[in-house]
Design an enzyme around this catalytic site. Sequence first.
Site, PDB file in Angstrom:
ATOM      1  N   ILE A  13      83.421  16.943  13.681  1.00  0.00           N
ATOM      2  CA  ILE A  13      84.679  17.675  13.416  1.00  0.00           C
ATOM      3  C   ILE A  13      84.762  18.895  14.335  1.00  0.00           C
ATOM      4  CG2 ILE A  13      86.159  18.667  11.630  1.00  0.00           C
ATOM      5  CD1 ILE A  13      84.456  17.227   9.532  1.00  0.00           C
ATOM      6  N   ASP A  32      75.456  25.785  18.773  1.00  0.00           N
ATOM      7  CA  ASP A  32      75.000  24.570  18.090  1.00  0.00           C
ATOM      8  C   ASP A  32      73.523  24.386  18.441  1.00  0.00           C
ATOM      9  OD1 ASP A  32      76.830  21.696  17.232  1.00  0.00           O
ATOM     10  OD2 ASP A  32      74.635  21.724  17.286  1.00  0.00           O
ATOM     11  N   ASN A  36      72.063  17.620  15.360  1.00  0.00           N
ATOM     12  CA  ASN A  36      72.764  16.382  15.000  1.00  0.00           C
ATOM     13  C   ASN A  36      73.909  16.102  15.982  1.00  0.00           C
ATOM     14  OD1 ASN A  36      73.229  14.117  13.421  1.00  0.00           O
ATOM     15  ND2 ASN A  36      74.638  15.187  12.055  1.00  0.00           N
ATOM     16  N   SER A 124      84.166  21.126   1.202  1.00  0.00           N
ATOM     17  CA  SER A 124      84.277  19.689   0.955  1.00  0.00           C
ATOM     18  C   SER A 124      84.891  19.421  -0.406  1.00  0.00           C
ATOM     19  CB  SER A 124      82.860  19.103   1.004  1.00  0.00           C
ATOM     20  OG  SER A 124      82.847  17.816   0.453  1.00  0.00           O
ATOM     21  N   TYR A 149      73.296  19.242  -1.288  1.00  0.00           N
ATOM     22  CA  TYR A 149      74.318  19.418  -0.245  1.00  0.00           C
ATOM     23  C   TYR A 149      75.614  19.960  -0.861  1.00  0.00           C
ATOM     24  CZ  TYR A 149      78.421  18.184   2.414  1.00  0.00           C
ATOM     25  OH  TYR A 149      79.654  18.238   3.006  1.00  0.00           O
ATOM     26  N   LYS A 153      77.856  23.801  -0.631  1.00  0.00           N
ATOM     27  CA  LYS A 153      79.281  24.039  -0.369  1.00  0.00           C
ATOM     28  C   LYS A 153      79.878  24.924  -1.471  1.00  0.00           C
ATOM     29  CE  LYS A 153      79.399  21.973   3.503  1.00  0.00           C
ATOM     30  NZ  LYS A 153      79.442  22.791   4.724  1.00  0.00           N
ATOM     31  N   PHE A 177      88.499  16.100   2.810  1.00  0.00           N
ATOM     32  CA  PHE A 177      88.297  14.829   2.129  1.00  0.00           C
ATOM     33  C   PHE A 177      87.484  13.952   3.106  1.00  0.00           C
ATOM     34  CE2 PHE A 177      90.140  15.304  -2.059  1.00  0.00           C
ATOM     35  CZ  PHE A 177      90.497  16.635  -1.950  1.00  0.00           C
ATOM     36  N   ASN A 178      87.847  12.737   3.401  1.00  0.00           N
ATOM     37  CA  ASN A 178      86.940  11.886   4.208  1.00  0.00           C
ATOM     38  C   ASN A 178      87.439  11.716   5.641  1.00  0.00           C
ATOM     39  OD1 ASN A 178      86.355  11.367   1.331  1.00  0.00           O
ATOM     40  ND2 ASN A 178      84.905   9.888   2.150  1.00  0.00           N
ATOM     41  N   LEU A 199      80.958   5.219   5.090  1.00  0.00           N
ATOM     42  CA  LEU A 199      81.564   3.885   5.121  1.00  0.00           C
ATOM     43  C   LEU A 199      82.073   3.483   6.505  1.00  0.00           C
ATOM     44  CD1 LEU A 199      82.698   1.361   3.678  1.00  0.00           C
ATOM     45  CD2 LEU A 199      84.739   2.703   3.156  1.00  0.00           C
ATOM     46  N   ASP A 297      77.805   8.374  -6.523  1.00  0.00           N
ATOM     47  CA  ASP A 297      79.159   8.184  -5.976  1.00  0.00           C
ATOM     48  C   ASP A 297      80.228   8.609  -6.988  1.00  0.00           C
ATOM     49  OD1 ASP A 297      79.374   7.460  -3.327  1.00  0.00           O
ATOM     50  OD2 ASP A 297      78.985   5.335  -3.697  1.00  0.00           O
TER      51      ASP A 297
HETATM   52  N1  UFG Z   1      80.473   2.957   0.864  1.00  0.00           N
HETATM   53  C1  UFG Z   1      80.127   1.625   0.845  1.00  0.00           C
HETATM   54  N2  UFG Z   1      79.215   1.198   1.748  1.00  0.00           N
HETATM   55  C2  UFG Z   1      78.641   2.011   2.668  1.00  0.00           C
HETATM   56  C3  UFG Z   1      78.990   3.367   2.682  1.00  0.00           C
HETATM   57  C4  UFG Z   1      79.917   3.811   1.761  1.00  0.00           C
HETATM   58  O1  UFG Z   1      80.633   0.861   0.033  1.00  0.00           O
HETATM   59  O2  UFG Z   1      77.809   1.542   3.448  1.00  0.00           O
HETATM   60  C5  UFG Z   1      81.479   3.440  -0.091  1.00  0.00           C
HETATM   61  C6  UFG Z   1      80.964   4.537  -0.991  1.00  0.00           C
HETATM   62  O3  UFG Z   1      80.354   3.990  -2.114  1.00  0.00           O
HETATM   63  C7  UFG Z   1      82.242   5.301  -1.295  1.00  0.00           C
HETATM   64  C8  UFG Z   1      83.088   5.133  -0.028  1.00  0.00           C
HETATM   65  O4  UFG Z   1      82.528   4.028   0.651  1.00  0.00           O
HETATM   66  O5  UFG Z   1      82.908   4.667  -2.329  1.00  0.00           O
HETATM   67  C9  UFG Z   1      83.033   6.334   0.880  1.00  0.00           C
HETATM   68  O6  UFG Z   1      81.677   6.677   1.125  1.00  0.00           O
HETATM   69  P1  UFG Z   1      81.250   7.713   2.240  1.00  0.00           P
HETATM   70  O7  UFG Z   1      79.760   7.797   2.218  1.00  0.00           O
HETATM   71  O8  UFG Z   1      81.898   7.383   3.537  1.00  0.00           O
HETATM   72  O9  UFG Z   1      81.921   9.058   1.768  1.00  0.00           O
HETATM   73  P2  UFG Z   1      81.728   9.874   0.397  1.00  0.00           P
HETATM   74  O10 UFG Z   1      83.094  10.114  -0.115  1.00  0.00           O
HETATM   75  O11 UFG Z   1      80.797   9.245  -0.529  1.00  0.00           O
HETATM   76  O12 UFG Z   1      81.035  11.175   0.939  1.00  0.00           O
HETATM   77  C10 UFG Z   1      81.744  12.040   1.778  1.00  0.00           C
HETATM   78  C11 UFG Z   1      80.783  12.811   2.672  1.00  0.00           C
HETATM   79  C12 UFG Z   1      79.899  13.696   1.859  1.00  0.00           C
HETATM   80  C13 UFG Z   1      80.709  14.541   0.930  1.00  0.00           C
HETATM   81  C14 UFG Z   1      81.654  13.699   0.132  1.00  0.00           C
HETATM   82  C15 UFG Z   1      82.584  14.511  -0.687  1.00  0.00           C
HETATM   83  O13 UFG Z   1      79.974  11.909   3.390  1.00  0.00           O
HETATM   84  O14 UFG Z   1      79.207  14.524   2.738  1.00  0.00           O
HETATM   85  O15 UFG Z   1      82.460  12.909   1.003  1.00  0.00           O
HETATM   86  O16 UFG Z   1      83.145  15.478   0.095  1.00  0.00           O
HETATM   87  F1  UFG Z   1      79.913  15.207   0.077  1.00  0.00           F
END
Ligand code: UFG
Length: 335
Positions: A13, A32, A36, A124, A149, A153, A177-178, A199, A297
């Site tokens: 980002i 930085d 990562n 977040s 984590y 935040k 958000f995502n 994901l 989750d």
């Molecule tokens: N998911 C899968 N398979 C995968 C990865 C994710 O099915 O291999 C699903 C997860 O279960 C979830 C959705 O895809 O339902 C999104 O998952 P992400 O890991 O992409 O994102 P999250 O919303 O779980 O997490 C993100 C950030 C975190 C942060 C969170 C809330 O990665 O750092 O949003 O802000 F904490």
Amino acid sequence: MSKVLVTGGTGYIGSHTVVELQASGYEVIIADDLSNSKKEVLQGIEKISGILPTFYEIDICNKPAVEALFDQHQIDAIVHFAASKAVGESVEKPLLYYKNNLISLVNLLEIAHGRNASLVFSSSCTVYGEPDKLPVTERSPIKPAISPYGNTKQIGEEIIRDVVEATQIQAISLRYFNPIGAHDSVAIGEYPQGVPNNLVPYLMQVAAGEREQLSVFGDDYSTPDGTCIRDYIHVVDLAKAHVIAVDRLLQSKNDKPYEVFNLGTGKGYSVLELIKTFEQVTGVKLNYAIVDRRAGDIEKVYADTTFANDVLGWKAGKELDEMLLSSWKWQQSLG
Ligand code: UFG
């Protein structure tokens, strides 16, 4: 020309925000530690903007190094991305997360105090936990953090609120958000290290044939198709909101010294909807399988973006299909 320090500016980002700040006429300094990210991202930034940002390879936890940077530059605003962000790792190494994410913030606030620098903080939607009511507004209750984590935040936001109250520092926290997608030029994007946790990066690697199969974590949630719902936002839309936040702080448009905004699209999509959209727009068939739920989750979360839309005059423009095409274009550029 106002100077903006972007910590974590070679990250995902961060790098997208750097190019948007440059396009708006800011001089950007990046700090930085490359823990990562890669230094080559600087060339990607230069390719887009024509400007190679001044770069310091420093850890923000190293206060003397950050002070030295501030001695060399009159910084007007800080956009603070530099932080550790892997939820699972934070459970295994909580102290690493409290140290990296909080000491860096305290250092920046101490240095900003007295130097008249404003702060934009990367927060977040994780602070909302499993929301009782959707969409979540900035007034929705903050839930006990599920991971160290997430806790960093929440605590980070609290530290900023208290410091703003007690000092002249002005700050804005942005609750992401995502974020997905990449810059249209594909000169910058996300470089997941190792096995992606998120994901979309995982999905892209499966689609590209680099990984066998995407695991969909659970289809027995209380959602229309049983899979979790998220608010995916294009990283460039997200980056643009940071420029508006910096403008707002520097022009003192806000009469409140501390503000918090949700940055999402306001639309929630399930994992299966996302997969289906990806297959439709790219024509690529994805190999996936439903597996057990992933611990920690959230079932569903998406933003009420009214506050950001009205107060910042900002709105995320890209739809899910465009975002996924953007991620796919980036993935293909890597191959
Ligand atoms: N998911 C899968 N398979 C995968 C990865 C994710 O099915 O291999 C699903 C997860 O279960 C979830 C959705 O895809 O339902 C999104 O998952 P992400 O890991 O992409 O994102 P999250 O919303 O779980 O997490 C993100 C950030 C975190 C942060 C969170 C809330 O990665 O750092 O949003 O802000 F904490």
